[in-house]
Design a protein around this motif. Structure first.
Motif, mmCIF file in Angstrom:
data_model
loop_
_atom_site.group_PDB
_atom_site.id
_atom_site.type_symbol
_atom_site.label_atom_id
_atom_site.label_comp_id
_atom_site.label_asym_id
_atom_site.label_seq_id
_atom_site.Cartn_x
_atom_site.Cartn_y
_atom_site.Cartn_z
ATOM 1 N N LEU A 1 37.661 20.773 148.576
ATOM 2 C CA LEU A 1 37.470 20.322 147.289
ATOM 3 C C LEU A 1 38.714 19.274 146.921
ATOM 4 O O LEU A 1 38.472 18.344 146.241
ATOM 5 N N TYR A 2 39.788 19.379 147.594
ATOM 6 C CA TYR A 2 40.733 18.169 147.453
ATOM 7 C C TYR A 2 40.862 16.978 148.497
ATOM 8 O O TYR A 2 41.813 16.326 148.314
ATOM 9 N N HIS A 3 39.930 17.229 149.433
ATOM 10 C CA HIS A 3 40.198 16.384 150.513
ATOM 11 C C HIS A 3 40.291 14.759 150.305
ATOM 12 O O HIS A 3 40.878 13.790 150.895
ATOM 13 N N ASP A 4 39.680 14.307 149.288
ATOM 14 C CA ASP A 4 39.601 12.907 148.977
ATOM 15 C C ASP A 4 40.315 12.740 147.569
ATOM 16 O O ASP A 4 40.028 11.534 146.845
ATOM 17 N N ILE A 5 41.072 13.527 147.223
ATOM 18 C CA ILE A 5 42.046 13.340 145.934
ATOM 19 C C ILE A 5 42.783 12.103 145.853
ATOM 20 O O ILE A 5 43.051 11.694 144.885
ATOM 21 N N GLY A 6 43.302 11.838 147.067
ATOM 22 C CA GLY A 6 44.156 10.592 147.420
ATOM 23 C C GLY A 6 43.565 9.550 146.874
ATOM 24 O O GLY A 6 44.232 8.318 146.718
ATOM 25 N N LYS A 7 42.014 9.178 146.940
ATOM 26 C CA LYS A 7 41.546 8.033 146.383
ATOM 27 C C LYS A 7 41.761 7.518 145.097
ATOM 28 O O LYS A 7 41.418 6.314 144.896
ATOM 29 N N ALA A 8 41.997 8.585 144.418
ATOM 30 C CA ALA A 8 42.435 8.002 142.965
ATOM 31 C C ALA A 8 43.947 7.236 142.905
ATOM 32 O O ALA A 8 44.062 6.653 141.913
ATOM 33 N N LYS B 1 50.208 14.422 150.032
ATOM 34 C CA LYS B 1 51.663 14.274 149.143
ATOM 35 C C LYS B 1 51.058 15.177 147.821
ATOM 36 O O LYS B 1 52.173 15.499 147.177
ATOM 37 N N ARG B 2 49.929 14.853 146.979
ATOM 38 C CA ARG B 2 49.853 15.364 145.973
ATOM 39 C C ARG B 2 49.447 16.805 145.531
ATOM 40 O O ARG B 2 49.403 17.414 144.562
ATOM 41 N N VAL B 3 48.633 17.087 146.718
ATOM 42 C CA VAL B 3 47.545 18.459 146.498
ATOM 43 C C VAL B 3 48.513 19.572 146.041
ATOM 44 O O VAL B 3 48.326 20.747 145.562
ATOM 45 N N GLY B 4 50.029 19.853 146.691
ATOM 46 C CA GLY B 4 50.693 20.830 146.156
ATOM 47 C C GLY B 4 50.857 21.054 144.867
ATOM 48 O O GLY B 4 50.906 22.177 144.391
ATOM 49 N N PHE B 5 51.125 19.885 144.210
ATOM 50 C CA PHE B 5 51.132 19.992 142.614
ATOM 51 C C PHE B 5 50.249 20.523 142.217
ATOM 52 O O PHE B 5 50.180 21.517 141.047
ATOM 53 N N PHE B 6 48.747 20.079 142.316
ATOM 54 C CA PHE B 6 47.890 20.641 141.951
ATOM 55 C C PHE B 6 47.489 21.948 142.251
ATOM 56 O O PHE B 6 46.839 22.884 141.130
ATOM 57 N N LEU B 7 47.656 22.340 143.349
ATOM 58 C CA LEU B 7 47.431 23.663 143.807
ATOM 59 C C LEU B 7 48.357 24.930 143.114
ATOM 60 O O LEU B 7 47.758 26.029 142.983
ATOM 61 N N THR B 8 49.585 24.414 142.477
ATOM 62 C CA THR B 8 50.479 25.434 142.115
ATOM 63 C C THR B 8 49.938 25.807 140.649
ATOM 64 O O THR B 8 50.390 26.770 139.999
ATOM 65 N N LYS B 9 48.874 25.345 140.099
ATOM 66 C CA LYS B 9 48.345 25.644 139.123
ATOM 67 C C LYS B 9 47.385 27.055 139.162
ATOM 68 O O LYS B 9 47.257 27.779 138.321
ATOM 69 N N ILE B 10 47.038 27.103 140.623
ATOM 70 C CA ILE B 10 46.123 28.282 140.870
ATOM 71 C C ILE B 10 46.865 29.459 141.689
ATOM 72 O O ILE B 10 46.431 30.446 142.059
ATOM 73 N N THR B 11 47.963 28.847 142.478
ATOM 74 C CA THR B 11 48.558 29.674 143.347
ATOM 75 C C THR B 11 50.128 29.431 143.580
ATOM 76 O O THR B 11 50.364 28.168 143.543
#
Length: 438
Positions: A264-271, A293-303
């Motif tokens: 789900l988040y593999h290409d989030i860095g392209k933004a 670098k950024r995915v940890g922040f996003f995932l803390t919304k759900i876990t």
């Protein structure tokens, strides 16, 4: 055994029904392992007296009692009451089945099954909605009592590929702002069910995008639709479309939640990286590092599970590495990677990433990488450990840790592959350190 328990409940003046998902799945001819039983007309103590005749059971649930016996879950209809300490649940064995069923989320989940009569009790038209393939609330009042139900609608839509009733969809849209009040652990459970139970998880995310759940709660995923990619290598279109196609690649048996979150988040860095446009493609250099670098922040919304976040981060960071291995496959290269990321998961992520495009691609090299991994994985455990260095005269401490790391890196680079060679290399390193200190 279950029929016997039902008969005992009936003899005590009560009535029991199998409820919820089991009944729905029975009609859909879907295998269901969860058997939830709702008990009416007797007290919790009377139920305990019955269950103790059938083996060990345990009581769980802080809000209201749930009794677990083998694979069966027994509970009571309950009312929600509001007091000075907020909402709490109160068991109400005298509640009618009409009242109890009306409190459920959707008609397809409101049916009861009486195994003594082999009879389905369908008060709110669940069977007809299953036949039509429709997700419909029972009443707006009961549905909005728990805003998490909008994610349950997304989950069931993806699992059964049903249409959402127009009024139900409108109510879901209205409830989106209240999602922020829901505990992240509950949101995670629904996301997990979407990822692991739906053949095509993208159905849920596309619907969530349509009604605004993504833009409100998962904006980082929603924004991927604004990022175009080169048509030659990504004819499917933008990054959101690529991500959705990637989510659908793996069979349910291949998945776990860490892997699916990484997809789900593999290409989030392209933004967040500079896009370099060339004639036939767009390059996103460094997007894997930026995403990690950024995915940890996003995932803390759900876990808050640090292990999940850490492993997802590693998968994203190294998700481009299989392309390097494709052209430069060696034991040494795989050994170095083994200590950084779960390689079998990484290769599944790469498979989803590669096939999540409308391009015919040969991915046989993934099996070649996996063969090398299976050959070297047992070599990856450190051969030289602290006890070996102590025997060589090194005192425990930070310095020993640095030495062990240097020796282990050498092992991964193929400098040695057994204990004898490892001890010889360790002696060489220790002598070098002593010489350097002089």
């Amino acid at each position: 055994m279950l029929k016997s328990i039902f008969k005992d409940i009936k003899s005590s003046g009560g009535k029991a029904y199998i409820v919820g998902g089991y009944v729905r799945d029975k009609i859909l001819n879907v295998e269901s392992k969860d058997v939830d039983i709702e008990v009416y007309g007797i007290t919790p103590q009377e139920l305990k007296n019955i269950l103790q005749n059938y083996g060990r059971f345990r009581l769980v649930g802080k809000s209201y009692p749930i009794y677990l016996l083998e694979d069966y879950e027994f509970s009571f209809p309950h009312k929600t009451e509001v007091g000075v300490k907020g909402e709490h649940y109160k068991v109400d064995p005298k509640m009618t089945i009409e009242e109890a069923c009306a409190r459920r989320d959707l008609t397809i989940n409101s049916m009861l099954y009486d195994p003594l009569k082999d009879e389905i009790i369908d008060i709110y038209g669940g069977q007809e909605d299953i036949k039509k393939g429709i997700l419909r609330y029972i009443s707006p009042e009961s549905f909005q009592a728990d805003p998490l139900r909008i994610l349950r609608v997304a989950q069931f839509k993806a699992r059964f590929d049903f249409q959402v009733d127009e009024e139900t969809e409108q109510l879901c849209e209205k409830l989106i702002p209240t999602l922020e009040k829901i505990a992240k652990e509950r949101i995670f459970i629904e996301i997990e069910k979407i990822m692991l139970k739906a053949k095509y998880p993208s159905i849920a995310f596309r619907w969530m995008k349509k009604i605004g759940i993504l833009s409100s709660y998962f904006s980082e995923i929603d924004d991927l639709s604004q990022i175009e990619q080169g048509e030659k290598y990504h004819p499917e279109g933008d990054v959101f479309e690529h991500t959705m196609l990637s989510l659908n690649v793996l069979s349910i048996s291949e998945r776990d939640i860490i892997l699916m979150l990484a997809i789900l988040y593999h290409d989030i860095g392209k933004a967040y990286v500079k896009r370099i446009k060339k004639v036939d493609r767009v390059h996103f250099y460094g997007h894997e590092n930026e995403g990690a670098k950024r995915v940890g922040f996003f995932l803390t919304k759900i876990t808050d599970n640090k292990e999940i976040i850490s492993q997802v981060r590693a998968l994203i960071k190294y998700h481009m590495r299989p392309l390097d291995l494709k052209n430069n496959l060696s034991k040494k290269a795989v050994r170095k990677l083994v200590n950084q990321v779960d390689i079998p998961r990484l290769l599944k992520l790469h498979k989803a990433d590669t096939l999540g495009r409308k391009v015919t691609t040969d991915i046989s090299y993934i099996d070649d990488i996996l063969k090398v991994y299976n050959h070297v994985k047992d070599e990856v455990e450190p051969i030289i450990k602290g006890r070996h260095l102590i025997e060589l005269g090194v005192k425990p401490g930070k310095k020993m840790g640095k030495i062990l790391k240097e020796i282990y890196d050498a092992q991964l680079n193929g400098e040695f592959s057994n204990l004898e060679e490892g001890l010889e290399y360790s002696n060489y390193i220790l002598k070098k350190i002593i010489f350097d200190d002089l």
